[in-house]
Structure formats: structure tokens, C-alpha cells
Design a protein around this motif. Structure first.
Motif, PDB file in Angstrom:
ATOM      1  N   ARG A 128      57.312  51.358  23.930  1.00 23.72           N
ATOM      2  CA  ARG A 128      57.599  50.134  23.177  1.00 23.72           C
ATOM      3  C   ARG A 128      57.285  48.885  24.005  1.00 23.72           C
ATOM      4  N   LEU A 129      57.596  48.915  25.294  1.00 24.30           N
ATOM      5  CA  LEU A 129      57.307  47.777  26.163  1.00 24.30           C
ATOM      6  C   LEU A 129      55.802  47.528  26.257  1.00 24.30           C
ATOM      7  N   ALA A 130      55.027  48.598  26.407  1.00 22.87           N
ATOM      8  CA  ALA A 130      53.575  48.446  26.483  1.00 22.87           C
ATOM      9  C   ALA A 130      53.016  47.864  25.188  1.00 22.87           C
ATOM     10  N   GLU A 131      53.546  48.329  24.062  1.00 25.66           N
ATOM     11  CA  GLU A 131      53.089  47.834  22.762  1.00 25.66           C
ATOM     12  C   GLU A 131      53.393  46.351  22.593  1.00 25.66           C
ATOM     13  N   LEU A 132      54.611  45.942  22.958  1.00 28.07           N
ATOM     14  CA  LEU A 132      55.004  44.537  22.817  1.00 28.07           C
ATOM     15  C   LEU A 132      54.219  43.652  23.769  1.00 28.07           C
ATOM     16  N   ALA A 133      53.999  44.104  25.003  1.00 24.76           N
ATOM     17  CA  ALA A 133      53.221  43.318  25.954  1.00 24.76           C
ATOM     18  C   ALA A 133      51.802  43.109  25.451  1.00 24.76           C
ATOM     19  N   ASP A 134      51.208  44.144  24.880  1.00 26.40           N
ATOM     20  CA  ASP A 134      49.860  44.016  24.310  1.00 26.40           C
ATOM     21  C   ASP A 134      49.860  43.001  23.165  1.00 26.40           C
TER      22      ASP A 134
ATOM     23  N   PRO B  35      52.384  47.988  37.826  1.00 22.76           N
ATOM     24  CA  PRO B  35      51.532  49.141  38.153  1.00 22.76           C
ATOM     25  C   PRO B  35      52.358  50.424  38.267  1.00 22.76           C
ATOM     26  N   GLY B  36      51.767  51.523  37.806  1.00 22.28           N
ATOM     27  CA  GLY B  36      52.440  52.812  37.886  1.00 22.28           C
ATOM     28  C   GLY B  36      53.194  53.191  36.639  1.00 22.28           C
ATOM     29  N   HIS B  37      53.264  52.272  35.659  1.00 23.16           N
ATOM     30  CA  HIS B  37      53.973  52.567  34.414  1.00 23.16           C
ATOM     31  C   HIS B  37      52.965  52.574  33.275  1.00 23.16           C
TER      32      HIS B  37
ATOM     33  N   TYR C 138      61.754  39.705  34.810  1.00 24.12           N
ATOM     34  CA  TYR C 138      62.818  40.634  34.429  1.00 24.12           C
ATOM     35  C   TYR C 138      62.271  42.050  34.258  1.00 24.12           C
ATOM     36  N   LEU C 139      61.125  42.164  33.602  1.00 26.84           N
ATOM     37  CA  LEU C 139      60.502  43.470  33.394  1.00 26.84           C
ATOM     38  C   LEU C 139      60.114  44.115  34.715  1.00 26.84           C
TER      39      LEU C 139
END
Length: 616
Positions: free
Chosen positions: A589-595, A609-611, A506-507
Motif C-alpha cells: 500500500r505504501l508503494a502504491e500511494l508513493a507512486d 532502499p531495500g523495501h 517519517y516513512l
């Protein structure tokens, strides 16, 4: 200072609530009782017993939903039960006790693995094993193929009643729809409830309720059909109404993510749409919400789209869950299938071996009902009935109550007409008794003991109590043993990995810039649905006794983080539709949650990639 009630005990004390399903009650009364009466009048009572057992199982699976969905929910398990009867009958006639126990154990391994596919798979596995135990152990004069035919006739009779008889309220609209309209209307009600809860502490629970409503509507509409597409204008309109709810659900989720209260005017549109679906009526004028932020603009656009779709009746898309054969096979052979299959094989095989030992040594009499012990173990190890300790407690209490009640009734009821009436009454009570495992067990115990006596055998209440208590002890011990070659909690980790994969798909779609909204909504549905399944499995594991519940420690936090990630992805998708570019807040926020998901749970979720991370 008062202590909190343990989760497993709290589950045993809690019962579901809701209106009486009068349609299912009527079908239950017309199911096994008339079949047994016809067989008794024809001089073949034992065939009537098997047919009534088939109708009983079909009644247990006769849950709320559409007629179309009931075909697979009742028919699939019935076929498995008939196959189990054939295998069990011929194995019981030709195999010695040791080989018979080995065969039943292997069947338990296969049936348990199939149960990992979901509720229908669980019912398939259950009926396969119960059929095998009954076929091997019930002393009946008929050959295996005739027993299987009678079992299918009983299940088929109740399925025919389900398809042919109207349920209360269905005659007011289109008879073809039985549950579909309420399911679709429930989605619009859930959207309104989520909008009402935006900015409050209940928003998360309302979003979960919206996911459940969408799942129910999707299943109600996506059952088997003779034609590949809806064949009438009314059915196409209903499909369009479901499809029109998806962008509304997306906008409501984005507003809930923002956490700001929504004007009361925004709630009126979804509520009027729900009323229009239930009454098969025009929508009328819909109040437009303010268009001050992207999510409110998306909500307004979705309402306009819904009003058009209600009038056009162009069919829309179900975005039905599509699982390939390879994906289903991976589930059966994967961690979930292996873990549950091993547990079922252990419990079913141990109870069958113990029953065979008691049967052949005549430890206490002839022990002619040895199949009760393994058949009881099947229901005790069935996971979708609650925590193991709760199941054992409820099964023991329900069996004792049902057996004592039958003993009192058997002493005064005339035979066979009194037994036939008791079977009919018990069949009618099953749909209500399914709200609690102990109540269901009590009703089924009365029904089964009545069938045993109607088949020409003596009253067996005491034996039924003894067999059940012994099965409870076997499953309580075997169900908590560590499994060789498996780590505890593999099944939960497999569900979280599956949910993480759906969230990643989805992401990738949202941040990949694809303009295909239908594909996006389908991916969003799958992400939330797999997360809901993972949450349910975690909640069940957390309510077990410590040897099992410790494997769920920390997993609920991982699931909650994944849900936040999917919520944020939804908010990002709505913002992209409105502005054409991602909001830095969303990407950060997405990067933080994925981490966080990777660090705490080892579930691989990454931004495409690219984000790169964007700092506000």
C-alpha cells in the motif's frame, strides 16, 4: 433547480460558534478604556489614543490558549507594531510622497513574506504595516519614540491582564494552568472520538480533529518559559499526560486505517483519562480492550503506559516543533513568502499611493485620515481571515454598519466620558466579534472612530465608509492580478512539497528499523501538522474566485493521498512494534500511494532502499 452558493459567499455567511470567552471579554473591557481615561485625565488624550490602539490589537490577538502561548501571540506583534510606528512617523515627517509610498511598498513586501511563517508571523506583518501607516498619516503631536512607547504600554497592559487575571474555572484547579489542562484533555477526547468512528465514513474527519487537538495541546504547553524544563510536579505531570497521549493517538490511527469497528469497551479508557486530566485526579481502573490484533494490543499497552505516566509525573517529552533559523529563512524567501509578500506589497503600495495622491491634491477636502486606506488594505489582504472576495464583502458591510452606529451614538453621548465608555464596551466585544470578520470590522470601526474623536478630531464616519469602500475596490482588483515572474499556486505547491518531505522523513524512520519511538512520534506529529496546514491553504484557495481558485485544482487529492500514506505508515509502525517485521499489505500500500503522489503531484516520496514492492 437551485444553485449551490459560491464558496466565497458561503464563507461570508458563516460564523464561528462556541461559548462566550468571558475572561477575554473582561480583559477587553479593562484594556483600552481605562488607558484612554487615564490619558484624558492627565491632559494627554493623544497618547491615550495610541495606547488604546495597542490594547485593541492585543485584544484581537488574545485568542483561546494558555498564558504561556499568549506571550508570543500578543508580545511579538506588539513589538512589530511599535517598530512600524517609529518608522512610519519619521518617514512621514521627512520623505516626499513618492519616496514614502515606495518605502511602504517595500515594508509590505517584507511583512507579507514574514506572514508566511504562520499565524503569529501574519499578526507581526499586519501590525508592522498598520503601525507604519498610522505613524505616517495620523496627525499626532508626539514624536515617534513616544508613540511607540504608548503603543507598547497599551499592548503590555492587556498582556499583563492576560497573565495576571484568572479565567473562569481556573481557580478550581492550579492557577498556573489556564488552557493547558483543557487542551491535553481534548487530545484524549479526540482519541476516543476517533475510536468511536473507526469503520465509519466520519473516521477521516475524526483523525483530522485528533491532529488539531494535538497541535493545540503542543502549542499550549510549548510556549516561552524562564526555565528550560517544567519546574513543578504539577507541570511535569501535565507534560507526562500529553506525552502519554501520543502512543494512544498512534494506535487509534492504526485502527482507523484498518477500518474495522472497535469494541465500545476500548473507548472508555481514553474518556476516563480525559476526565482525570481536567480534574487533576487519579485515573482509577482503566478497562482493558481486547488484544486480538496488533493495533488493539498497542492500544492496550498505551493505556497501561498512560496510567503509569499519570502517577509517575516524570515530565515526558513535548516533541515540540523545532524550526531552525535557516528553515524559517527558507520559508520567508521561498515560494510562499515571495507570493504572499508580492501580493501584500502590491495592495498596500497601491492603496498608499492612491491615499497620498488624494491627500496632496485635496481632491475632497483635507483628507487628514489618509492612513485609513492602506491600513484597511492590510486587513483585506490578510489570508487567514478567509477568501479575498469574502473579506471584501464582510469588510464593506461591517464598516458601513459600524460607522452608521457610531454616528448615531456620537450624536447623543457626552464627551469625553461617553467616548471612553464606548471604547471600553467595544474592547469587551472584540473577543466575541472575532467569530466573524464583518462583526469584528463593525466593532473595530466604532472603537477607532471613538478614538479619533477622543483625540480632538471631528466625527469622521462618512470618511471612514468612503476610505474602506475605496480600499475594497483596490484590493479586489490588485488581489486578483497575475503576478509577474510567478506561477499561480506556487505557495500551495510549496506546502505540498513540505508535507511530502515530512511524510518521507517519517516513512524512512519507520521502515528504517529505528527503535526510537520518541523520534518516531515527533516525526509523525510533524507529518500530520504540515499536512493539516497544506489542507487549510488548499481549502482557502479553493474558495476564492476563479482567477485564484483554479490554481488549487487537483491539489486536495494530492494532500488526501499523502494523508493516506502517513496513516499507512502509522499502521505499519504499530505492526512492526508488535511483530518485529513489516506486513506485506502495508509495504504494498505504501508503494502504491508513493507512486500515486509522484505521478499526480510531482511530490517526491519513495520507499527507502531495500523495501521493494511486496504483492500479497
Amino acid at each position: 433547480m437551485t444553485r449551490a452558493v459560491p464558496p466565497w459567499l458561503a464563507h461570508a455567511l458563516r460564523a464561528q460558534r462556541g461559548p462566550v470567552p468571558w475572561g477575554a471579554v473582561t480583559r477587553g473591557a479593562l484594556g483600552g478604556g481605562p488607558l484612554l481615561l487615564a490619558a484624558v485625565l492627565a491632559g494627554r488624550p493623544t497618547l491615550g489614543v495610541v495606547a488604546a490602539i495597542g490594547a485593541m490589537f492585543a485584544g484581537i490577538n488574545d485568542r483561546p490558549g494558555s498564558r504561556r502561548a499568549s506571550v508570543g501571540r500578543i508580545g511579538g506583534p506588539a513589538l512589530a507594531g511599535a517598530a512600524g510606528l517609529v518608522v512610519g512617523t519619521y518617514a512621514g515627517d521627512h520623505l516626499p510622497a513618492l519616496l514614502l509610498t515606495l518605502l511602504l511598498t517595500l515594508l509590505g513586501l517584507a511583512a507579507g513574506a514574514v506572514s508566511a511563517l504562520g499565524p503569529v508571523g501574519s499578526a507581526v506583518g499586519t501590525q508592522l504595516l498598520v503601525g507604519a501607516a498610522v505613524g505616517a498619516g495620523m496627525p499626532l503631536p508626539e514624536p515617534g519614540w513616544l508613540r511607540a512607547s504608548a503603543f507598547l504600554a497599551g499592548a503590555g497592559w492587556l498582556l499583563l491582564l492576560r497573565l495576571a487575571l484568572p479565567t473562569p474555572g481556573s481557580l478550581a484547579g492550579n492557577f498556573r494552568f489556564d488552557g493547558e489542562r483543557d487542551a491535553v484533555a481534548g487530545v484524549y477526547d479526540a482519541v476516543a472520538a476517533l475510536l468511536d468512528a473507526t469503520g465509519s465514513e466520519t473516521a477521516t474527519a475524526r483523525r483530522a480533529a485528533l491532529t488539531a487537538a494535538l497541535d493545540q495541546a503542543q502549542d499550549a504547553l510549548a510556549g516561552p518559559r524562564l526555565r528550560p524544563h517544567p519546574s513543578t510536579a504539577a507541570e511535569r505531570r501535565l507534560h507526562a499526560q500529553y506525552a502519554a497521549a501520543l502512543p494512544l493517538a498512534e494506535a487509534a490511527t492504526a485502527l482507523a486505517w484498518a477500518g474495522e469497528p472497535v469494541p465500545a469497551r476500548a473507548l472508555e479508557g481514553p474518556r476516563r483519562l480525559a476526565t482525570a486530566v481536567r480534574g487533576a485526579a487519579p485515573t482509577g481502573p482503566l478497562p482493558a480492550p481486547s488484544r486480538t490484533v496488533p493495533a488493539l494490543r498497542a492500544l492496550d499497552d498505551a493505556l497501561l503506559h498512560a496510567a503509569e505516566a499519570f502517577d509517575r509525573a516524570d515530565g515526558g517529552g513535548l516533541h515540540a516543533r523545532k524550526r531552525s533559523r535557516a528553515a524559517r529563512l527558507r520559508t520567508v524567501l521561498g515560494a510562499r513568502g515571495r507570493e504572499y509578500g508580492t501580493r501584500v506589497a502590491l495592495c498596500f503600495g497601491a492603496s498608499a499611493g492612491l491615499a497620498q495622491a488624494l491627500h496632496h491634491t485635496h481632491w475632497y477636502g483635507q483628507h487628514t485620515h489618509w492612513y485609513w486606506l492602506p491600513a484597511t488594505a492590510v486587513f483585506l489582504v490578510k489570508p487567514d481571515l478567509g477568501p479575498l472576495a469574502s473579506r471584501v464583502l464582510s469588510r464593506a458591510a461591517g464598516t458601513v454598519l459600524g460607522a452608521l452606529l457610531f454616528a448615531g451614538l456620537a450624536a447623543v453621548l457626552p464627551r469625553p466620558e461617553g467616548l471612553v465608555a464606548l471604547v471600553a464596551v467595544s474592547g469587551a466585544l472584540i473577543p466575541v466579534a472575532t467569530r466573524h470578520f464583518a462583526a469584528q470590522t463593525a466593532v473595530v470601526t466604532v472603537l477607532v472612530l471613538a478614538l479619533v474623536m477622543a483625540g480632538g478630531e471631528p466625527q469622521a464616519s462618512l470618511g471612514r465608509i468612503g476610505e474602506t469602500l475605496l480600499a475594497c475596490a483596490v484590493v479586489l482588483v490588485a488581489g486578483h492580478l497575475p503576478l509577474p515572474g510567478q506561477r499561480g499556486g506556487d505557495a500551495i505547491r510549496a506546502r505540498l512539497t513540505e508535507a511530502g518531505g515530512a511524510a518521507q522523513a517519517y516513512l524512512d524512520h519507520v521502515l528504517g528499523g529505528s527503535g526510537d519511538r520518541r523520534a518516531r512520534w515527533a516525526l509523525r506529529r510533524e507529518a500530520y501538522r504540515t499536512l493539516a496546514e497544506a489542507r487549510a491553504a488548499i481549502a482557502l484557495a479553493s474558495a476564492e474566485l476563479p482567477p485564484l481558485s483554479r490554481h488549487a485544482d487537483g491539489t486536495d487529492d494530492i494532500a488526501a493521498t499523502l494523508e493516506l500514506l502517513v496513516d499507512t505508515t502509522t499502521a505499519c509502525a504499530v505492526h512492526l512494534d508488535d511483530t518485529g517485521g513489516p506486513d506485506p499489505r502495508h509495504v504494498e500500500r505504501l508503494a502504491e500511494l508513493a507512486d500515486r503522489v509522484r505521478t499526480r503531484g510531482g511530490v517526491a516520496v519513495r520507499l527507502p532502499p531495500g523495501h521493494d514492492r511486496v504483492v500479497c
